[in-house]
Design a protein around this motif. Structure first.
Motif, PDB file in Angstrom:
ATOM      1  N   GLU A 108       0.852  -1.182   0.000  1.00  0.00           N
ATOM      2  CA  GLU A 108       0.000   0.000   0.000  1.00  0.00           C
ATOM      3  C   GLU A 108       0.891   1.237   0.000  1.00  0.00           C
ATOM      4  N   ALA A 109       0.412   2.285  -0.633  1.00  0.00           N
ATOM      5  CA  ALA A 109       1.146   3.553  -0.595  1.00  0.00           C
ATOM      6  C   ALA A 109       1.193   4.041   0.848  1.00  0.00           C
ATOM      7  N   TRP A 110       2.308   4.644   1.218  1.00  0.00           N
ATOM      8  CA  TRP A 110       2.456   5.145   2.585  1.00  0.00           C
ATOM      9  C   TRP A 110       2.988   6.574   2.544  1.00  0.00           C
ATOM     10  N   PRO A 111       2.128   7.530   2.278  1.00  0.00           N
ATOM     11  CA  PRO A 111       2.559   8.942   2.286  1.00  0.00           C
ATOM     12  C   PRO A 111       2.847   9.397   3.705  1.00  0.00           C
ATOM     13  N   ASP A 112       3.493  10.559   3.831  1.00  0.00           N
ATOM     14  CA  ASP A 112       3.756  11.115   5.153  1.00  0.00           C
ATOM     15  C   ASP A 112       2.457  11.330   5.912  1.00  0.00           C
ATOM     16  N   THR A 113       2.506  11.087   7.220  1.00  0.00           N
ATOM     17  CA  THR A 113       1.319  11.292   8.046  1.00  0.00           C
ATOM     18  C   THR A 113       0.999  12.772   8.213  1.00  0.00           C
ATOM     19  N   ASP A 114       1.989  13.636   7.966  1.00  0.00           N
ATOM     20  CA  ASP A 114       1.793  15.071   8.159  1.00  0.00           C
ATOM     21  C   ASP A 114       2.637  15.805   7.118  1.00  0.00           C
ATOM     22  N   SER A 115       2.074  16.812   6.481  1.00  0.00           N
ATOM     23  CA  SER A 115       2.829  17.574   5.482  1.00  0.00           C
ATOM     24  C   SER A 115       3.070  19.010   5.932  1.00  0.00           C
ATOM     25  N   ALA A 116       2.921  19.260   7.248  1.00  0.00           N
ATOM     26  CA  ALA A 116       3.110  20.617   7.765  1.00  0.00           C
ATOM     27  C   ALA A 116       4.585  21.014   7.673  1.00  0.00           C
ATOM     28  N   ALA A 117       4.831  22.306   7.542  1.00  0.00           N
ATOM     29  CA  ALA A 117       6.190  22.820   7.452  1.00  0.00           C
ATOM     30  C   ALA A 117       6.949  22.535   8.750  1.00  0.00           C
ATOM     31  N   VAL A 118       8.255  22.327   8.625  1.00  0.00           N
ATOM     32  CA  VAL A 118       9.110  22.120   9.791  1.00  0.00           C
ATOM     33  C   VAL A 118      10.207  23.183   9.784  1.00  0.00           C
ATOM     34  N   ASP A 119      10.721  23.485  10.953  1.00  0.00           N
ATOM     35  CA  ASP A 119      11.774  24.497  11.104  1.00  0.00           C
ATOM     36  C   ASP A 119      13.122  23.848  10.775  1.00  0.00           C
ATOM     37  N   LEU A 120      13.736  24.285   9.678  1.00  0.00           N
ATOM     38  CA  LEU A 120      14.991  23.687   9.231  1.00  0.00           C
ATOM     39  C   LEU A 120      16.218  24.485   9.676  1.00  0.00           C
ATOM     40  N   SER A 121      16.034  25.474  10.547  1.00  0.00           N
ATOM     41  CA  SER A 121      17.165  26.342  10.907  1.00  0.00           C
ATOM     42  C   SER A 121      18.281  25.548  11.600  1.00  0.00           C
ATOM     43  N   GLU A 122      17.929  24.667  12.538  1.00  0.00           N
ATOM     44  CA  GLU A 122      18.956  23.872  13.231  1.00  0.00           C
ATOM     45  C   GLU A 122      19.645  22.933  12.248  1.00  0.00           C
ATOM     46  N   LEU A 123      18.863  22.322  11.363  1.00  0.00           N
ATOM     47  CA  LEU A 123      19.437  21.433  10.353  1.00  0.00           C
ATOM     48  C   LEU A 123      20.414  22.193   9.457  1.00  0.00           C
TER      49      LEU A 123
END
Length: 205
Positions: A108-123
């Protein structure tokens, strides 16, 4: 549920990865022939081998994988092929079917459970530090991630993961993360490990 031909490999394939393959085993030669003739396109699933080898069968397989689409099929004769493939969506294995003659599975397809933006500043800070170290180790040959990354948070993190040195277990953990927030935490952890290793090499080379 859809049934896909499956190609277990010694690598965790992330969405967006390019996958070159050399096909020589008879069972996978048949898989290629069936994929090329399939009405919905030349697609197969890829999963990481948890234990065992790519050749000969008898392997133990993980349950999260990726759909790969064949872009280029070079027929070398004698049933042998070299393939150029692109990884597409993520899938979850629901049931492994008997190898007949190649592995197959209900998926079965398994897309992300959440597509909300994340803070990438630390990354971003960690990546800058890592590539500064890699640049020193390679005498200026380290290539940082490109600027034209996907805008979707989950896809963007998969794209960044391709530019971070890590083992297959870490790549599989990133593939298996339910959504961007969990994937981000794993990426930061992997970058921190890569930074520690780069610093050690600089001190000991």
């Amino acid at each position: 549920m859809p049934i896909l031909p499956m190609f277990p490999l010694g690598t965790a394939l992330l969405p967006g990865d390019h996958l070159p393959l050399r096909v020589f085993e008879p069972r996978y030669q048949e898989l290629v022939r069936d994929c090329v003739a399939a009405p919905d396109g030349p697609r197969f699933g890829v999963v990481l081998i948890a234990r065992g080898h790519e050749v000969g069968g008898g392997d133990q397989r993980t349950d999260i994988g990726t759909v790969a689409r064949i872009l280029v099929d070079n027929d070398l004769g004698g049933g042998r092929h070299t393939l150029e493939c692109i990884a597409e969506e993520r899938i979850r294995i629901l049931d492994w079917l008997p190898d007949d003659p190649y592995p197959r599975a209900e998926v079965e397809a398994w897309p992300d459970t959440d597509s909300a933006a994340v803070d990438l500043s630390e990354l971003t800070v960690h990546l800058g530090r890592l590539y500064g170290l890699l640049d020193r180790l390679t005498e200026g040959r380290a290539a940082p991630p490109p600027d034209d990354l996907p805008t979707d948070p989950g896809a963007r993190l998969f794209a960044l993961a391709r530019h971070i040195p890590m083992g297959e277990a870490d790549r599989y953990a990133i593939l298996s993360a339910p959504g961007p927030e969990e994937r981000l935490a794993l990426l930061i952890e992997s970058i921190s490990s890569a930074i520690d290793l780069a610093e050690w090499r600089l001190k000991n080379d």
